[in-house]
Scaffold this motif. Sequence first.
Motif, PDB file in Angstrom:
ATOM      1  N   GLY A  57       0.821  -1.201   0.000  1.00  0.00           N
ATOM      2  CA  GLY A  57       0.000   0.000   0.000  1.00  0.00           C
ATOM      3  C   GLY A  57       0.857   1.254   0.000  1.00  0.00           C
ATOM      4  N   TRP A  58       0.227   2.406  -0.312  1.00  0.00           N
ATOM      5  CA  TRP A  58       1.014   3.636  -0.393  1.00  0.00           C
ATOM      6  C   TRP A  58       1.231   4.293   0.968  1.00  0.00           C
ATOM      7  N   TYR A  59       0.597   3.778   2.006  1.00  0.00           N
ATOM      8  CA  TYR A  59       0.883   4.235   3.369  1.00  0.00           C
ATOM      9  C   TYR A  59       0.499   3.127   4.338  1.00  0.00           C
ATOM     10  N   PRO A  60       1.290   2.039   4.359  1.00  0.00           N
ATOM     11  CA  PRO A  60       0.946   0.923   5.250  1.00  0.00           C
ATOM     12  C   PRO A  60       1.105   1.324   6.709  1.00  0.00           C
ATOM     13  N   THR A  61       0.210   0.821   7.550  1.00  0.00           N
ATOM     14  CA  THR A  61       0.208   1.214   8.962  1.00  0.00           C
ATOM     15  C   THR A  61       0.488   0.058   9.909  1.00  0.00           C
ATOM     16  N   GLN A  62       0.841  -1.126   9.367  1.00  0.00           N
ATOM     17  CA  GLN A  62       1.083  -2.249  10.266  1.00  0.00           C
ATOM     18  C   GLN A  62       2.332  -2.009  11.101  1.00  0.00           C
ATOM     19  N   ASN A  63       2.390  -2.681  12.246  1.00  0.00           N
ATOM     20  CA  ASN A  63       3.496  -2.491  13.174  1.00  0.00           C
ATOM     21  C   ASN A  63       4.796  -3.120  12.673  1.00  0.00           C
ATOM     22  N   PHE A  64       4.677  -4.177  11.872  1.00  0.00           N
ATOM     23  CA  PHE A  64       5.867  -4.877  11.407  1.00  0.00           C
ATOM     24  C   PHE A  64       6.240  -4.374  10.022  1.00  0.00           C
ATOM     25  N   GLN A  65       7.453  -3.847   9.876  1.00  0.00           N
ATOM     26  CA  GLN A  65       7.951  -3.339   8.606  1.00  0.00           C
ATOM     27  C   GLN A  65       6.963  -2.361   7.957  1.00  0.00           C
ATOM     28  N   PRO A  66       6.727  -1.220   8.561  1.00  0.00           N
ATOM     29  CA  PRO A  66       5.717  -0.294   8.047  1.00  0.00           C
ATOM     30  C   PRO A  66       6.245   0.576   6.904  1.00  0.00           C
ATOM     31  N   PHE A  67       6.794  -0.068   5.869  1.00  0.00           N
ATOM     32  CA  PHE A  67       7.334   0.651   4.727  1.00  0.00           C
ATOM     33  C   PHE A  67       6.507   0.346   3.484  1.00  0.00           C
ATOM     34  N   LYS A  68       6.390   1.328   2.600  1.00  0.00           N
ATOM     35  CA  LYS A  68       5.768   1.051   1.323  1.00  0.00           C
ATOM     36  C   LYS A  68       6.817   0.496   0.360  1.00  0.00           C
ATOM     37  N   ALA A  69       6.363   0.014  -0.777  1.00  0.00           N
ATOM     38  CA  ALA A  69       7.259  -0.524  -1.799  1.00  0.00           C
ATOM     39  C   ALA A  69       7.327   0.482  -2.938  1.00  0.00           C
ATOM     40  N   THR A  70       8.381   1.298  -2.934  1.00  0.00           N
ATOM     41  CA  THR A  70       8.561   2.332  -3.946  1.00  0.00           C
ATOM     42  C   THR A  70       9.413   1.794  -5.088  1.00  0.00           C
ATOM     43  N   ILE A  71       8.928   2.002  -6.312  1.00  0.00           N
ATOM     44  CA  ILE A  71       9.634   1.527  -7.505  1.00  0.00           C
ATOM     45  C   ILE A  71      10.374   2.706  -8.112  1.00  0.00           C
ATOM     46  N   GLU A  72      11.693   2.744  -7.929  1.00  0.00           N
ATOM     47  CA  GLU A  72      12.514   3.838  -8.448  1.00  0.00           C
ATOM     48  C   GLU A  72      13.184   3.372  -9.745  1.00  0.00           C
ATOM     49  N   GLY A  73      12.382   3.295 -10.772  1.00  0.00           N
ATOM     50  CA  GLY A  73      12.839   2.849 -12.084  1.00  0.00           C
ATOM     51  C   GLY A  73      11.641   2.704 -12.990  1.00  0.00           C
ATOM     52  N   ASN A  74      11.869   2.709 -14.281  1.00  0.00           N
ATOM     53  CA  ASN A  74      10.765   2.634 -15.229  1.00  0.00           C
ATOM     54  C   ASN A  74      10.058   1.291 -15.153  1.00  0.00           C
ATOM     55  N   VAL A  75       8.733   1.330 -15.301  1.00  0.00           N
ATOM     56  CA  VAL A  75       7.897   0.133 -15.265  1.00  0.00           C
ATOM     57  C   VAL A  75       7.126   0.063 -16.580  1.00  0.00           C
ATOM     58  N   ALA A  76       7.016  -1.137 -17.139  1.00  0.00           N
ATOM     59  CA  ALA A  76       6.287  -1.308 -18.396  1.00  0.00           C
ATOM     60  C   ALA A  76       5.487  -2.604 -18.356  1.00  0.00           C
ATOM     61  N   ILE A  77       4.311  -2.555 -18.982  1.00  0.00           N
ATOM     62  CA  ILE A  77       3.519  -3.761 -19.222  1.00  0.00           C
ATOM     63  C   ILE A  77       3.285  -3.830 -20.725  1.00  0.00           C
ATOM     64  N   ASN A  78       3.720  -4.902 -21.359  1.00  0.00           N
ATOM     65  CA  ASN A  78       3.654  -4.993 -22.811  1.00  0.00           C
ATOM     66  C   ASN A  78       3.099  -6.339 -23.256  1.00  0.00           C
ATOM     67  N   GLY A  79       2.463  -6.336 -24.419  1.00  0.00           N
ATOM     68  CA  GLY A  79       2.028  -7.582 -25.044  1.00  0.00           C
ATOM     69  C   GLY A  79       0.629  -7.990 -24.639  1.00  0.00           C
ATOM     70  N   MET A  80      -0.133  -8.526 -25.592  1.00  0.00           N
ATOM     71  CA  MET A  80      -1.488  -8.977 -25.310  1.00  0.00           C
ATOM     72  C   MET A  80      -1.518 -10.099 -24.281  1.00  0.00           C
ATOM     73  N   GLY A  81      -0.431 -10.843 -24.161  1.00  0.00           N
ATOM     74  CA  GLY A  81      -0.373 -11.898 -23.156  1.00  0.00           C
ATOM     75  C   GLY A  81      -0.416 -11.376 -21.741  1.00  0.00           C
ATOM     76  N   SER A  82      -0.200 -10.053 -21.559  1.00  0.00           N
ATOM     77  CA  SER A  82      -0.255  -9.439 -20.225  1.00  0.00           C
ATOM     78  C   SER A  82      -1.656  -8.963 -19.865  1.00  0.00           C
ATOM     79  N   SER A  83      -2.622  -9.181 -20.753  1.00  0.00           N
ATOM     80  CA  SER A  83      -4.001  -8.773 -20.469  1.00  0.00           C
ATOM     81  C   SER A  83      -4.478  -9.376 -19.159  1.00  0.00           C
ATOM     82  N   LYS A  84      -5.299  -8.619 -18.427  1.00  0.00           N
ATOM     83  CA  LYS A  84      -5.889  -8.997 -17.144  1.00  0.00           C
ATOM     84  C   LYS A  84      -4.865  -9.054 -16.012  1.00  0.00           C
ATOM     85  N   SER A  85      -3.713  -8.442 -16.204  1.00  0.00           N
ATOM     86  CA  SER A  85      -2.762  -8.310 -15.095  1.00  0.00           C
ATOM     87  C   SER A  85      -3.269  -7.266 -14.109  1.00  0.00           C
ATOM     88  N   GLU A  86      -2.804  -7.372 -12.874  1.00  0.00           N
ATOM     89  CA  GLU A  86      -3.249  -6.449 -11.825  1.00  0.00           C
ATOM     90  C   GLU A  86      -2.062  -6.020 -10.990  1.00  0.00           C
TER      91      GLU A  86
END
Length: 357
Positions: free
Chosen positions: A74-103
Motif C-alpha cells: 500500500g502507499w501508506y501501510p500502517t502495520q506495526n511490522f515493517q511499516p514501509f511502502k514498496a517504492t519503484i525507483e525505475g521505469n515500469v512497463a507492461i507490454n504484449g497482449m499476453g499481459s491482459s488482465k494483469s493487476e
Amino acid sequence: MKQFFLFLLSGLCVNMYATVRTVSNNPATLGQFSTIQAAIDASSNGDTVYVQGSPVRYAGFTIQDKRLTIIGPGWYPTQNFQPFKATIEGNVAINGMGSSKSELQGLDFFYTFSINTSNPDSLRFIRNQFETAFYLGSAGTYKGYLFEGNWFDHSWLSASAGVHIHNFLFQNNIFYAVSTNGNFFGFVNTLNIYFDHNLWYGPSGTNTAPCFGSASKGMNFSNNIFVHRNVATNNTLSIFNNNITYAAGVNDPWDATYSNSDAGGNIVNQDPQMVSQSSVNNGLNLPLLNFTIASGPANNAGSDGKDMGLLFNTTGTLNWSNSNMSRLPVMVGMNIFNPVISAGDTLRAQVDGRRNN
C-alpha cells in the motif's frame, strides 16, 4: 503456532493453481527474490508476486506477455511490522497482449509507467501511488482498464497520437495537481470513459489547476468533487451529472458554452464540506486527511444516493479509509510467550492479523 500458520495460509491461498512468489530487498526481511524483475521472470500466467515494503527502493520492471498479479503493502501501510511502502525507483512497463488482465496493487510508482507494445486489455490498477507519467505509448486501442483507490500525486496519464481509449473506469481516486499540466493528456479518441466518485483538488488561494493538460473529449463525469481544479479547460463533448465544484475557476464546466453537456444534479461553486475541507482548500497534499462529507450540498447528493466524492462504503473494497493499505491480511502484532526453549520443546506464540477490505 497454529494461529500463525492459519494466518500465512490465508495470505497464500490467492489461486490454488497459481504460484506465489515473494520479493524483498530489505536484509531485515526474507523473500525468495531480491528484485521484482527476477520474480516476474520466474513466473508464469496466473502467478502472484508479493512485494515486501522496504526502506530501500526497488528497481523498475517489465511484464512482457504474462498475466500476473503484483501486490505491495500500500502507499501508506500502517502495520506495526515493517511499516514501509514498496517504492519503484525505475521505469515500469507492461507490454504484449499476453499481459491482459494483469493487476498491480499497493505499489508506489516513482518513475515512468508505460505500455508500449501490443496493448494488453483489462489491466487493473488498485490502491497505488503514481508520482510521475503514465504513458499509453503504443498506437492502437486500449480497452477495459480499471483505476481504483489510487493516489495520483502530481502525476499524469498521457495518450500518444493514434491511441484509442475504450471502456476505462476511474473510481474512488484522488487526482492532485497544482501546476498547469493537469492529470490527463491526449484523451481524444475515447469511448465509454467514466470518472465516478473521485476527488480532484490542488492549489490554495485563488489559484486553480486544469484537470486536462491538452485537448481531450468525450468523458463521463459522475459524483466527483472539484476543488481548485478546472475541468472545463481542454475538455469538450463530455457529460456531467451529480458533480460539485468549489473555487474551480470555471464552476459550471457542464455548460454548453464549453461544448459539454449537463445531465442534471450538478452543483455550482459550493463548499462540499468535507471534514478536512480547510486543509483541502489550502492545497495540502495528504491523502490521509478526512475526506468524508460532514454535511452540506454534497451529502447524499450523488446519482446513487451516496455522498459525492470519495466512497466510504461500510462493506466491500470501495472505502477510501482502507485505500492506503494492501487488500491482503497483514500482521499487526506478535507475542512470543516462551522465547527461550530447549530442543524438542514447543514455541508458544500469538500472532494477530487484520484484513483490509
